[in-house]
Motif scaffolding. Structure first.
Motif, mmCIF file in Angstrom:
data_model
loop_
_atom_site.group_PDB
_atom_site.id
_atom_site.type_symbol
_atom_site.label_atom_id
_atom_site.label_comp_id
_atom_site.label_asym_id
_atom_site.label_seq_id
_atom_site.Cartn_x
_atom_site.Cartn_y
_atom_site.Cartn_z
ATOM 1 N N THR A 37 6.968 15.083 10.145
ATOM 2 C CA THR A 37 7.746 15.740 9.102
ATOM 3 C C THR A 37 7.346 15.163 7.751
ATOM 4 O O THR A 37 6.628 14.156 7.681
ATOM 5 C CB THR A 37 9.254 15.531 9.336
ATOM 6 N N ASP A 38 7.809 15.781 6.708
ATOM 7 C CA ASP A 38 7.473 15.336 5.352
ATOM 8 C C ASP A 38 7.843 13.879 5.092
ATOM 9 O O ASP A 38 7.170 13.198 4.319
ATOM 10 C CB ASP A 38 8.184 16.210 4.310
ATOM 11 N N ASP A 39 8.903 13.407 5.724
ATOM 12 C CA ASP A 39 9.359 12.032 5.476
ATOM 13 C C ASP A 39 8.793 11.018 6.483
ATOM 14 O O ASP A 39 9.226 9.876 6.520
ATOM 15 C CB ASP A 39 10.880 11.964 5.440
ATOM 16 N N GLN A 40 7.801 11.416 7.278
ATOM 17 C CA GLN A 40 7.197 10.516 8.266
ATOM 18 C C GLN A 40 5.732 10.197 7.945
ATOM 19 O O GLN A 40 4.946 9.946 8.844
ATOM 20 C CB GLN A 40 7.293 11.134 9.664
ATOM 21 N N LEU A 41 5.384 10.173 6.684
ATOM 22 C CA LEU A 41 3.991 9.922 6.276
ATOM 23 C C LEU A 41 3.728 8.453 5.958
ATOM 24 O O LEU A 41 2.719 8.133 5.347
ATOM 25 C CB LEU A 41 3.642 10.785 5.053
ATOM 26 N N GLY A 42 4.579 7.563 6.386
ATOM 27 C CA GLY A 42 4.475 6.152 6.037
ATOM 28 C C GLY A 42 3.213 5.451 6.507
ATOM 29 O O GLY A 42 2.875 4.382 6.009
ATOM 30 N N CYS A 43 2.479 6.030 7.430
ATOM 31 C CA CYS A 43 1.253 5.392 7.920
ATOM 32 C C CYS A 43 0.004 6.222 7.612
ATOM 33 O O CYS A 43 -1.069 5.944 8.116
ATOM 34 C CB CYS A 43 1.350 5.097 9.409
ATOM 35 N N ALA A 99 0.855 -1.183 0.000
ATOM 36 C CA ALA A 99 0.000 0.000 0.000
ATOM 37 C C ALA A 99 0.894 1.237 0.000
ATOM 38 O O ALA A 99 1.886 1.293 0.709
ATOM 39 C CB ALA A 99 -0.912 0.004 1.210
ATOM 40 N N GLU A 100 0.536 2.208 -0.807
ATOM 41 C CA GLU A 100 1.352 3.407 -0.933
ATOM 42 C C GLU A 100 0.802 4.522 -0.054
ATOM 43 O O GLU A 100 -0.326 4.955 -0.247
ATOM 44 C CB GLU A 100 1.356 3.857 -2.392
ATOM 45 N N PRO A 101 1.606 4.982 0.903
ATOM 46 C CA PRO A 101 1.143 6.095 1.741
ATOM 47 C C PRO A 101 1.047 7.373 0.909
ATOM 48 O O PRO A 101 1.558 7.462 -0.201
ATOM 49 C CB PRO A 101 2.217 6.204 2.824
ATOM 50 N N ILE A 102 0.414 8.361 1.471
ATOM 51 C CA ILE A 102 0.235 9.655 0.810
ATOM 52 C C ILE A 102 1.592 10.333 0.633
ATOM 53 O O ILE A 102 2.488 10.151 1.447
ATOM 54 C CB ILE A 102 -0.740 10.546 1.631
ATOM 55 N N GLU A 103 1.731 11.074 -0.430
ATOM 56 C CA GLU A 103 2.934 11.884 -0.664
ATOM 57 C C GLU A 103 2.629 13.312 -0.212
ATOM 58 O O GLU A 103 1.483 13.761 -0.291
ATOM 59 C CB GLU A 103 3.287 11.879 -2.151
ATOM 60 N N VAL A 104 3.631 14.028 0.218
ATOM 61 C CA VAL A 104 3.450 15.389 0.723
ATOM 62 C C VAL A 104 2.724 16.264 -0.292
ATOM 63 O O VAL A 104 1.800 16.995 0.061
ATOM 64 C CB VAL A 104 4.810 16.025 1.097
ATOM 65 N N PHE A 105 3.101 16.168 -1.547
ATOM 66 C CA PHE A 105 2.505 17.037 -2.567
ATOM 67 C C PHE A 105 1.029 16.734 -2.808
ATOM 68 O O PHE A 105 0.313 17.548 -3.394
ATOM 69 C CB PHE A 105 3.291 16.968 -3.877
ATOM 70 N N GLU A 106 0.535 15.565 -2.341
ATOM 71 C CA GLU A 106 -0.871 15.197 -2.513
ATOM 72 C C GLU A 106 -1.771 15.727 -1.395
ATOM 73 O O GLU A 106 -2.993 15.740 -1.541
ATOM 74 C CB GLU A 106 -1.009 13.674 -2.551
ATOM 75 N N LEU A 107 -1.185 16.127 -0.281
ATOM 76 C CA LEU A 107 -1.973 16.594 0.861
ATOM 77 C C LEU A 107 -2.713 17.885 0.532
ATOM 78 O O LEU A 107 -2.142 18.806 -0.055
ATOM 79 C CB LEU A 107 -1.063 16.833 2.067
#
Length: 116
Positions: free
Chosen positions: A83-89, A8-16
């Motif tokens: 942070t931007d790199d902690q969106l894994g969940c 499953a692909e978590p959300i990317e920062v640019f998609e928020l």
């Protein structure tokens, strides 16, 4: 936060998008068999005025009842930041459903029939 969701692909920062719903998926066990799903609203950056590099989310219950942080000052409510790199969940609904379907498959492989 657990970022091991298998396929499953978590959300990317640019998609928020501010005000949109996202889903935080964590697991209570290392085998990723016991999921917990929480609905969040993305509040944006600079919500507290303390750190512009953090992304802020609010639990849906307090957001619905009291409005977006910082507009409410009384009562319970959960604010999450990362942070931007902690969106894994953090997922969109379709990806959260995929992650939960993967959990069902893992459970079917690892647990004896009749177990829940």
């Amino acid at each position: 936060m657990n970022d091991s969701h298998l396929y499953a692909e978590p959300i990317e920062v640019f998609e928020l998008r501010q005000g949109d719903l996202y889903f935080m998926l964590n697991y209570f066990d290392e085998d990723l068999l016991i999921p917990e799903l929480q609905t969040l609203v993305f509040l944006g950056r600079e919500v507290t005025g303390e750190n512009v590099s953090l992304l802020y989310f609010q639990d849906i219950e307090s957001y619905t009842i009291r409005g977006p942080y910082p507009n409410f000052t009384d009562g319970p409510g959960d604010i999450f930041h990362c942070t931007d790199d902690q969106l894994g969940c953090i997922f969109r609904l379709d990806k959260a459903v995929s992650a939960l379907q993967n959990c069902v498959k893992r459970r079917e492989k690892m647990m004896p029939k009749g177990s829940s």
